[in-house]
Design a protein around this motif. Sequence first.
Motif, PDB file in Angstrom:
ATOM      1  N   TYR A 257      -3.843   0.461  -2.690  1.00 52.32           N
ATOM      2  CA  TYR A 257      -3.376  -0.899  -2.430  1.00 52.32           C
ATOM      3  C   TYR A 257      -3.060  -1.584  -3.761  1.00 52.32           C
ATOM      4  O   TYR A 257      -3.845  -1.504  -4.720  1.00 52.32           O
ATOM      5  CB  TYR A 257      -4.441  -1.687  -1.672  1.00 52.32           C
ATOM      6  CG  TYR A 257      -4.481  -1.361  -0.202  1.00 52.32           C
ATOM      7  CD1 TYR A 257      -4.993  -0.145   0.253  1.00 52.32           C
ATOM      8  CD2 TYR A 257      -3.990  -2.258   0.747  1.00 52.32           C
ATOM      9  CE1 TYR A 257      -5.008   0.168   1.602  1.00 52.32           C
ATOM     10  CE2 TYR A 257      -4.007  -1.963   2.097  1.00 52.32           C
ATOM     11  CZ  TYR A 257      -4.515  -0.750   2.526  1.00 52.32           C
ATOM     12  OH  TYR A 257      -4.529  -0.442   3.865  1.00 52.32           O
TER      13      TYR A 257
ATOM     14  N   ARG B 182       0.846  -1.190   0.000  1.00 46.32           N
ATOM     15  CA  ARG B 182       0.000   0.000   0.000  1.00 46.32           C
ATOM     16  C   ARG B 182       0.879   1.238   0.000  1.00 46.32           C
ATOM     17  O   ARG B 182       2.033   1.204   0.435  1.00 46.32           O
ATOM     18  CB  ARG B 182      -0.934   0.016   1.201  1.00 46.32           C
ATOM     19  CG  ARG B 182      -0.287   0.318   2.528  1.00 46.32           C
ATOM     20  CD  ARG B 182      -1.350   0.410   3.608  1.00 46.32           C
ATOM     21  NE  ARG B 182      -0.793   0.818   4.878  1.00 46.32           N
ATOM     22  CZ  ARG B 182      -1.497   0.903   5.993  1.00 46.32           C
ATOM     23  NH1 ARG B 182      -2.780   0.604   5.999  1.00 46.32           N
ATOM     24  NH2 ARG B 182      -0.921   1.297   7.112  1.00 46.32           N
TER      25      ARG B 182
ATOM     26  N   ARG C 278       5.884   3.271  -0.681  1.00 37.84           N
ATOM     27  CA  ARG C 278       5.083   2.070  -0.782  1.00 37.84           C
ATOM     28  C   ARG C 278       5.601   1.051   0.241  1.00 37.84           C
ATOM     29  O   ARG C 278       6.807   0.863   0.375  1.00 37.84           O
ATOM     30  CB  ARG C 278       5.192   1.510  -2.198  1.00 37.84           C
ATOM     31  CG  ARG C 278       4.159   0.486  -2.557  1.00 37.84           C
ATOM     32  CD  ARG C 278       4.176   0.252  -4.051  1.00 37.84           C
ATOM     33  NE  ARG C 278       3.593   1.362  -4.790  1.00 37.84           N
ATOM     34  CZ  ARG C 278       3.737   1.539  -6.102  1.00 37.84           C
ATOM     35  NH1 ARG C 278       4.477   0.707  -6.811  1.00 37.84           N
ATOM     36  NH2 ARG C 278       3.168   2.555  -6.686  1.00 37.84           N
TER      37      ARG C 278
END
Length: 114
Positions: A93, A38, A45
């Motif tokens: 996501y 995510r 990330r």
Amino acid sequence: QVQLVESGGGLVQPGGSLRLSCVVSGINFSDFDMAWYRQAPGKRRELVARISTSDSLNYSASMKGRFSITRENDKSTVYLQMDNLKPEAPAQYYCYVPQLIPPWGQGTQVTVSS
């Protein structure tokens, strides 16, 4: 060419649940570990969860106990069940194939807010 198509995101209230799905094409799905990452705006990330070909599981410490990663090899699909979601900034996501380092998919956005 590996293609990753995520879905299932949306707006959910704190304490609620969502189930994300990712359909993978272009590979023999059952031969590869799968992962969910995510990314929130302005942040790196980060790994959420990973599932091996033998269903060994690995979770980020902050998600362990609330999130569950599973896979269905016959559908080339990996899932992320997210329970007891906490209020936070919207995050995108993404599913991923760690051993192949393919291009990222478009992701699916999750917003936890009242």
